[in-house]
Design a protein around this motif. Structure first.
Motif, PDB file in Angstrom:
ATOM      1  N   PRO A 121     -29.637 -11.363 -15.653  1.00 21.98           N
ATOM      2  CA  PRO A 121     -28.613 -10.985 -14.685  1.00 21.98           C
ATOM      3  C   PRO A 121     -29.180 -10.062 -13.610  1.00 21.98           C
ATOM      4  CG  PRO A 121     -28.572  -9.456 -16.502  1.00 21.98           C
ATOM      5  CD  PRO A 121     -29.731 -10.392 -16.757  1.00 21.98           C
ATOM      6  N   VAL A 122     -28.330  -9.761 -12.608  1.00 21.51           N
ATOM      7  CA  VAL A 122     -28.712  -8.778 -11.594  1.00 21.51           C
ATOM      8  C   VAL A 122     -28.958  -7.433 -12.283  1.00 21.51           C
ATOM      9  CG1 VAL A 122     -26.308  -8.087 -11.073  1.00 21.51           C
ATOM     10  CG2 VAL A 122     -28.066  -7.861  -9.313  1.00 21.51           C
ATOM     11  N   THR A 123     -29.968  -6.702 -11.794  1.00 21.68           N
ATOM     12  CA  THR A 123     -30.286  -5.394 -12.379  1.00 21.68           C
ATOM     13  C   THR A 123     -30.112  -4.310 -11.308  1.00 21.68           C
ATOM     14  OG1 THR A 123     -32.593  -5.419 -11.698  1.00 21.68           O
ATOM     15  CG2 THR A 123     -32.098  -6.458 -13.824  1.00 21.68           C
ATOM     16  N   LEU A 124     -30.256  -3.060 -11.737  1.00 21.60           N
ATOM     17  CA  LEU A 124     -30.188  -1.951 -10.770  1.00 21.60           C
ATOM     18  C   LEU A 124     -31.353  -2.036  -9.779  1.00 21.60           C
ATOM     19  CD1 LEU A 124     -29.109   0.978 -13.130  1.00 21.60           C
ATOM     20  CD2 LEU A 124     -27.690  -0.319 -11.523  1.00 21.60           C
ATOM     21  N   GLY A 125     -32.458  -2.594 -10.218  1.00 22.26           N
ATOM     22  CA  GLY A 125     -33.605  -2.779  -9.311  1.00 22.26           C
ATOM     23  C   GLY A 125     -33.265  -3.748  -8.194  1.00 22.26           C
ATOM     24  N   HIS A 126     -32.613  -4.864  -8.539  1.00 24.26           N
ATOM     25  CA  HIS A 126     -32.188  -5.819  -7.502  1.00 24.26           C
ATOM     26  C   HIS A 126     -31.197  -5.160  -6.540  1.00 24.26           C
ATOM     27  CE1 HIS A 126     -32.948  -9.035 -10.783  1.00 24.26           C
ATOM     28  NE2 HIS A 126     -33.902  -9.190  -9.886  1.00 24.26           N
ATOM     29  N   SER A 174     -35.527 -10.526 -17.699  1.00 17.29           N
ATOM     30  CA  SER A 174     -35.900 -10.954 -19.066  1.00 17.29           C
ATOM     31  C   SER A 174     -35.946  -9.773 -20.022  1.00 17.29           C
ATOM     32  CB  SER A 174     -37.280 -11.604 -19.082  1.00 17.29           C
ATOM     33  OG  SER A 174     -37.304 -12.678 -18.234  1.00 17.29           O
ATOM     34  N   MET A 175     -36.458  -8.626 -19.520  1.00 17.88           N
ATOM     35  CA  MET A 175     -36.516  -7.439 -20.396  1.00 17.88           C
ATOM     36  C   MET A 175     -35.115  -6.976 -20.768  1.00 17.88           C
ATOM     37  SD  MET A 175     -39.489  -4.969 -19.121  1.00 17.88           S
ATOM     38  CE  MET A 175     -41.192  -5.442 -19.210  1.00 17.88           C
ATOM     39  N   VAL A 176     -34.210  -7.020 -19.798  1.00 15.83           N
ATOM     40  CA  VAL A 176     -32.819  -6.630 -20.077  1.00 15.83           C
ATOM     41  C   VAL A 176     -32.262  -7.531 -21.180  1.00 15.83           C
ATOM     42  CG1 VAL A 176     -30.471  -6.659 -19.121  1.00 15.83           C
ATOM     43  CG2 VAL A 176     -32.357  -5.655 -17.793  1.00 15.83           C
ATOM     44  N   LYS A 177     -32.514  -8.848 -21.061  1.00 16.50           N
ATOM     45  CA  LYS A 177     -31.985  -9.783 -22.069  1.00 16.50           C
ATOM     46  C   LYS A 177     -32.640  -9.555 -23.430  1.00 16.50           C
ATOM     47  CE  LYS A 177     -32.710 -13.181 -19.136  1.00 16.50           C
ATOM     48  NZ  LYS A 177     -32.870 -14.498 -18.511  1.00 16.50           N
ATOM     49  N   GLU A 178     -33.939  -9.234 -23.399  1.00 18.18           N
ATOM     50  CA  GLU A 178     -34.626  -8.993 -24.676  1.00 18.18           C
ATOM     51  C   GLU A 178     -34.044  -7.751 -25.360  1.00 18.18           C
ATOM     52  OE1 GLU A 178     -38.737  -9.608 -24.810  1.00 18.18           O
ATOM     53  OE2 GLU A 178     -38.992  -8.553 -26.708  1.00 18.18           O
ATOM     54  N   ILE A 179     -33.870  -6.675 -24.588  1.00 19.36           N
ATOM     55  CA  ILE A 179     -33.315  -5.438 -25.179  1.00 19.36           C
ATOM     56  C   ILE A 179     -31.915  -5.724 -25.723  1.00 19.36           C
ATOM     57  CG2 ILE A 179     -32.568  -3.060 -24.676  1.00 19.36           C
ATOM     58  CD1 ILE A 179     -34.794  -3.087 -22.447  1.00 19.36           C
ATOM     59  N   ALA A 180     -31.106  -6.428 -24.911  1.00 15.86           N
ATOM     60  CA  ALA A 180     -29.733  -6.731 -25.343  1.00 15.86           C
ATOM     61  C   ALA A 180     -29.728  -7.589 -26.600  1.00 15.86           C
ATOM     62  CB  ALA A 180     -28.981  -7.439 -24.215  1.00 15.86           C
ATOM     63  N   SER A 181     -30.694  -8.491 -26.709  1.00 12.70           N
ATOM     64  CA  SER A 181     -30.691  -9.398 -27.865  1.00 12.70           C
ATOM     65  C   SER A 181     -30.996  -8.668 -29.166  1.00 12.70           C
ATOM     66  CB  SER A 181     -31.655 -10.564 -27.648  1.00 12.70           C
ATOM     67  OG  SER A 181     -32.965 -10.092 -27.670  1.00 12.70           O
ATOM     68  N   TYR A 182     -31.607  -7.455 -29.059  1.00 11.78           N
ATOM     69  CA  TYR A 182     -31.819  -6.626 -30.255  1.00 11.78           C
ATOM     70  C   TYR A 182     -30.783  -5.508 -30.329  1.00 11.78           C
ATOM     71  CZ  TYR A 182     -36.302  -8.986 -30.842  1.00 11.78           C
ATOM     72  OH  TYR A 182     -37.281  -9.932 -31.038  1.00 11.78           O
ATOM     73  N   ASP A 183     -29.667  -5.716 -29.641  1.00  7.78           N
ATOM     74  CA  ASP A 183     -28.572  -4.730 -29.608  1.00  7.78           C
ATOM     75  C   ASP A 183     -29.016  -3.385 -29.041  1.00  7.78           C
ATOM     76  OD1 ASP A 183     -26.680  -6.513 -30.695  1.00  7.78           O
ATOM     77  OD2 ASP A 183     -27.441  -6.112 -32.722  1.00  7.78           O
ATOM     78  N   GLN A 208     -29.837  -0.578 -25.859  1.00 10.39           N
ATOM     79  CA  GLN A 208     -29.008  -0.040 -24.769  1.00 10.39           C
ATOM     80  C   GLN A 208     -29.550  -0.514 -23.420  1.00 10.39           C
ATOM     81  OE1 GLN A 208     -26.392   2.283 -25.572  1.00 10.39           O
ATOM     82  NE2 GLN A 208     -26.891   1.484 -27.599  1.00 10.39           N
ATOM     83  N   VAL A 209     -28.699  -1.175 -22.650  1.00  9.72           N
ATOM     84  CA  VAL A 209     -29.173  -1.639 -21.330  1.00  9.72           C
ATOM     85  C   VAL A 209     -28.467  -0.923 -20.173  1.00  9.72           C
ATOM     86  CG1 VAL A 209     -29.948  -3.916 -22.130  1.00  9.72           C
ATOM     87  CG2 VAL A 209     -27.592  -3.632 -21.347  1.00  9.72           C
ATOM     88  N   GLU A 210     -27.685   0.111 -20.519  1.00 11.81           N
ATOM     89  CA  GLU A 210     -26.891   0.837 -19.509  1.00 11.81           C
ATOM     90  C   GLU A 210     -27.729   1.375 -18.352  1.00 11.81           C
ATOM     91  OE1 GLU A 210     -26.462   0.948 -22.661  1.00 11.81           O
ATOM     92  OE2 GLU A 210     -24.379   1.307 -23.207  1.00 11.81           O
ATOM     93  N   LYS A 211     -28.958   1.761 -18.660  1.00 10.46           N
ATOM     94  CA  LYS A 211     -29.787   2.381 -17.621  1.00 10.46           C
ATOM     95  C   LYS A 211     -30.346   1.357 -16.642  1.00 10.46           C
ATOM     96  CE  LYS A 211     -31.551   6.070 -20.501  1.00 10.46           C
ATOM     97  NZ  LYS A 211     -32.520   6.155 -21.582  1.00 10.46           N
ATOM     98  N   PHE A 212     -30.212   0.091 -16.987  1.00 14.01           N
ATOM     99  CA  PHE A 212     -30.915  -0.938 -16.218  1.00 14.01           C
ATOM    100  C   PHE A 212     -30.018  -1.886 -15.436  1.00 14.01           C
ATOM    101  CE2 PHE A 212     -33.388  -0.250 -20.266  1.00 14.01           C
ATOM    102  CZ  PHE A 212     -34.231   0.695 -19.704  1.00 14.01           C
ATOM    103  N   VAL A 213     -28.762  -1.968 -15.822  1.00 15.87           N
ATOM    104  CA  VAL A 213     -27.861  -2.921 -15.138  1.00 15.87           C
ATOM    105  C   VAL A 213     -26.603  -2.191 -14.672  1.00 15.87           C
ATOM    106  CG1 VAL A 213     -28.643  -4.952 -16.444  1.00 15.87           C
ATOM    107  CG2 VAL A 213     -26.704  -3.638 -17.281  1.00 15.87           C
ATOM    108  N   PRO A 214     -25.916  -2.749 -13.659  1.00  8.29           N
ATOM    109  CA  PRO A 214     -24.702  -2.089 -13.196  1.00  8.29           C
ATOM    110  C   PRO A 214     -23.633  -2.037 -14.296  1.00  8.29           C
ATOM    111  CG  PRO A 214     -25.102  -4.172 -11.989  1.00  8.29           C
ATOM    112  CD  PRO A 214     -26.276  -3.943 -12.870  1.00  8.29           C
ATOM    113  N   ALA A 215     -22.888  -0.931 -14.330  1.00 10.10           N
ATOM    114  CA  ALA A 215     -21.856  -0.750 -15.366  1.00 10.10           C
ATOM    115  C   ALA A 215     -20.846  -1.897 -15.351  1.00 10.10           C
ATOM    116  CB  ALA A 215     -21.146   0.586 -15.127  1.00 10.10           C
TER     117      ALA A 215
END
Ligand code: COA
Length: 167
Positions: free
Chosen positions: A12-17, A130-139, A141-148
């Motif tokens: 998905p879109v990230t804070l970097g994008h 991909s990193m966001v999805k990998e972190i999410a897939s192991y439950d 925290q992705v809050e720091k990387f994607v929009p709330a």
């Protein structure tokens, strides 16, 4: 009018994008975020409609930015939209070779379209969808990387994927 296209898969879109979108909106008169269609090489979690919707939710305060899906060669699509610039974010040296090849090929395909690079903010230089999805897939925290605004969608998708793996 300087119209720029910022293409990507945004899965998905990230804070970097979003950082690149915001900074581009300050430089160009108008920015179209171009969301690529289905890909054979990428394992998308989200449909094209979902990926466009996620970005739309996050850009309402940027009045000169819009989101559209695209198919085909980005240079053809950009030319048809009347754009003269492609924006790309550079995160680290490792991006350079790939981006150089892509910008060179795009110039061969349409010399009227210039690729402009924007350095990604240091705090996002390691980030990828991909990193966001990998972190999410192991439950994780992705809050720091994607929009709330899209956190619940990522959690829901992760649950769906977990359940479909178990069934
Ligand atoms: N912040 C966070 N992540 C970033 C980032 C930033 N500022 N900039 C790049 N990334 C990440 C993306 O999330 C993506 O992560 P992922 O691989 O884990 O999904 C990765 O870096 C690569 O991004 P990008 O280079 O934008 O690739 P993409 O797959 O998202 O998009 C297209 C590539 C769609 C723009 C490109 O393939 C294209 O133009 N395709 C159309 C066909 C064409 O015309 N090809 C060119 C001629 S051959």
């Amino acid at each position: 009018m300087a119209l720029a296209i910022y293409p990507g898969s945004f899965d998905p879109v990230t804070l970097g994008h979003l950082d690149i979108i915001f900074r581009s909106s300050k430089v160009f008169d108008k920015v179209i975020v171009a969301v690529s269609g289905e890909s054979r090489s990428k394992n998308f979690w989200f449909s094209e409609i979902e990926r466009c919707d996620f970005i739309t939710r996050c850009i309402h305060h940027m009045k000169n930015v819009e989101v559209r899906a695209f198919e085909g060669l980005i240079t053809d699509w950009a030319a048809a939209a009347g754009a003269s610039v492609l924006v790309r974010g550079l995160r680290a040296v490792s991006d350079f070779e790939y981006e150089l090849k892509m910008a060179s090929m795009n110039r061969r395909l349409n010399p009227e379209i210039e690729t402009v690079f924007m350095m990604t903010r240091t705090k996002y230089s390691f980030l990828s969808s991909s990193m966001v999805k990998e972190i999410a897939s192991y439950d994780g925290q992705v809050e720091k990387f994607v929009p709330a605004k899209i956190l619940d969608d990522i959690k829901k998708k992760q649950e769906e994927r977990k359940n479909s793996d178990l069934s």
